[in-house]
Design a protein around this motif. Structure first.
Motif, mmCIF file in Angstrom:
data_model
loop_
_atom_site.group_PDB
_atom_site.id
_atom_site.type_symbol
_atom_site.label_atom_id
_atom_site.label_comp_id
_atom_site.label_asym_id
_atom_site.label_seq_id
_atom_site.Cartn_x
_atom_site.Cartn_y
_atom_site.Cartn_z
ATOM 1 N N LEU A 150 1.859 33.982 5.122
ATOM 2 C CA LEU A 150 2.584 35.194 4.752
ATOM 3 C C LEU A 150 2.745 36.117 5.960
ATOM 4 C CD1 LEU A 150 3.773 36.471 2.149
ATOM 5 C CD2 LEU A 150 1.627 37.724 1.903
ATOM 6 N N ALA A 151 1.670 36.271 6.724
ATOM 7 C CA ALA A 151 1.738 37.105 7.935
ATOM 8 C C ALA A 151 2.687 36.497 8.967
ATOM 9 C CB ALA A 151 0.346 37.281 8.531
ATOM 10 N N LEU A 152 2.654 35.178 9.114
ATOM 11 C CA LEU A 152 3.536 34.512 10.072
ATOM 12 C C LEU A 152 5.000 34.615 9.649
ATOM 13 C CD1 LEU A 152 1.388 31.301 10.716
ATOM 14 C CD2 LEU A 152 1.785 33.165 12.334
ATOM 15 N N ARG A 153 5.262 34.454 8.352
ATOM 16 C CA ARG A 153 6.632 34.584 7.860
ATOM 17 C C ARG A 153 7.151 36.004 8.013
ATOM 18 N NH1 ARG A 153 8.530 30.519 4.357
ATOM 19 N NH2 ARG A 153 10.441 31.785 4.341
ATOM 20 N N ALA A 154 6.248 36.973 8.039
ATOM 21 C CA ALA A 154 6.644 38.366 8.226
ATOM 22 C C ALA A 154 6.994 38.669 9.679
ATOM 23 C CB ALA A 154 5.525 39.293 7.761
ATOM 24 N N GLY A 155 6.711 37.737 10.569
ATOM 25 C CA GLY A 155 6.977 37.966 11.989
ATOM 26 C C GLY A 155 5.769 38.443 12.750
ATOM 27 N N GLY A 156 4.593 38.379 12.114
ATOM 28 C CA GLY A 156 3.352 38.766 12.770
ATOM 29 C C GLY A 156 2.368 37.614 12.702
ATOM 30 N N SER A 157 1.087 37.959 12.623
ATOM 31 C CA SER A 157 0.053 36.942 12.498
ATOM 32 C C SER A 157 -1.222 37.623 12.036
ATOM 33 C CB SER A 157 -0.197 36.223 13.837
ATOM 34 O OG SER A 157 -0.903 37.080 14.725
ATOM 35 N N THR A 158 -2.284 36.843 11.905
ATOM 36 C CA THR A 158 -3.584 37.415 11.548
ATOM 37 C C THR A 158 -4.445 37.615 12.790
ATOM 38 O OG1 THR A 158 -4.453 35.198 11.103
ATOM 39 C CG2 THR A 158 -3.547 36.417 9.231
ATOM 40 N N GLY A 159 -3.813 37.522 13.962
ATOM 41 C CA GLY A 159 -4.532 37.751 15.213
ATOM 42 C C GLY A 159 -5.302 36.528 15.669
ATOM 43 N N GLY A 160 -6.155 36.721 16.671
ATOM 44 C CA GLY A 160 -7.049 35.657 17.144
ATOM 45 C C GLY A 160 -6.325 34.430 17.631
ATOM 46 N N THR A 161 -6.683 33.289 17.064
ATOM 47 C CA THR A 161 -6.082 32.027 17.491
ATOM 48 C C THR A 161 -4.607 31.946 17.118
ATOM 49 O OG1 THR A 161 -6.961 31.026 15.459
ATOM 50 C CG2 THR A 161 -8.224 30.701 17.481
ATOM 51 N N ASP A 162 -4.149 32.777 16.167
ATOM 52 C CA ASP A 162 -2.723 32.812 15.856
ATOM 53 C C ASP A 162 -1.920 33.280 17.065
ATOM 54 O OD1 ASP A 162 -3.483 32.079 13.353
ATOM 55 O OD2 ASP A 162 -2.909 33.936 12.354
#
Length: 308
Positions: A150-162
């Motif tokens: 969901l975070a990736l589809r929003a154009g972001g990420s959950t941080g860290g290894t993402d």
């Protein structure tokens, strides 16, 4: 339920999808939509950590999992190191590095996500939903992967290894989530040595499910071959070229049934570009025949739109 009810529901669903897709094209509305998705992703992760992970003593992958591991290791020596502090301390340096190499928007949304996770952990507490460990691992692993997607589809990420995965993927034009899984397994092995192998085993299963969920739901770097069959290729080519930056091959062919001359226009595009391409091509040629199939490997120059 009658046939007409089914058709009407399908039409309504398609119209809603189309409206949402059109809204996402507007920059401000797209940012608002992305922010809502990021907030929901952060809340989901807080909920999963409380409801599914804590009862089974699980850790996730990435920097969030590393923060959980540090918290558990510190607890063994009677030192309290809050997980929310670890999440921020580990992610901020990575965010600073990725700000220059990926994109400001991606970095901003990712920072919002992990700051919110840290904040939600501090203020919310949820009771476990299942008592069974297997159910916690299965549902938790899937939902964790969904929250990251969901975070990736929003154009972001959950941080860290993402951050790392997106940076490398943007360079090689394919996802590396399976490699991230192996890194996470190495971290979980350390966790198992310190805290118990049974918990490590469940954590690896949890991570496997979440990784497969991400690979299935987030297809930014997947490629697809699209073929258009038309009797007038020029307007179609112009519509295609105005939509994306990819080449197209045009072949002259012969219709076995109609005994008429046709043209097959063939191109390889990213899966996330498919809807725009199809919509624009059908506007100029409503009768065009469109066939798509997955592209396993593509060798050569391929334009990948950078993250905003």
């Amino acid at each position: 339920m009658t046939y007409y009810n089914v058709v009407n529901k399908q039409e309504v669903f398609y119209i809603m999808q189309h409206i949402i897709h059109q809204l996402q094209k507007e920059k401000k509305l797209r940012l608002l939509t992305s922010t809502i998705m990021i907030v929901f992703s952060a809340f989901m992760q807080c909920y999963i950590m409380n409801v599914f992970m804590a009862p089974c003593n699980l850790i996730s992958g990435g920097f969030t999992g590393l923060a959980l591991l540090i918290n558990k290791v510190c607890a063994l020596v009677n030192f309290n190191f809050p997980t929310q502090v670890g999440i921020i301390a580990l992610n901020v340096p990575a965010a600073i590095l990725c700000y220059k190499h990926i994109s400001p928007r991606f970095t901003f949304l990712s920072c919002v996500q992990f700051f919110l996770v840290s904040f939600f952990i501090s203020i919310f507490h949820f009771e476990p939903f299942f008592k069974d460990q297997i159910l916690n691992v299965l549902f938790g692993g899937f939902l964790w992967g969904f929250s990251i997607s969901l975070a990736l589809r929003a154009g972001g990420s959950t941080g860290g290894t993402d951050f790392i995965a997106q940076y490398v993927s943007s360079k090689i034009h394919r996802g590396i989530w399976d490699y991230v899984f192996f890194y996470n397994c190495a971290m979980i092995i350390v966790f198992g040595y310190l805290c118990g192998w049974i918990y490590a085993g469940y954590s690896i299963l949890f991570q496997f499910l979440s990784t497969k969920t991400i690979s299935s739901l987030y297809q930014r770097y997947a490629q697809i071959t699209v073929e258009f069959t038309t009797n007038d290729p020029d307007p179609l080519i112009d519509a295609f070229m105005a939509t994306c930056r990819h080449g197209m091959s045009v072949f002259e062919c012969y219709g076995a049934y109609s005994h008429r001359k046709y043209y097959v226009c063939k191109a390889v595009i990213s899966t996330y570009e498919l809807r725009d391409v199809v919509d624009n091509v059908r506007k100029v040629d409503p009768k065009v025949l469109i066939n798509t199939y997955n592209t396993v490997n593509f060798y050569g120059n391929f334009y990948q739109k950078p993250l905003e």
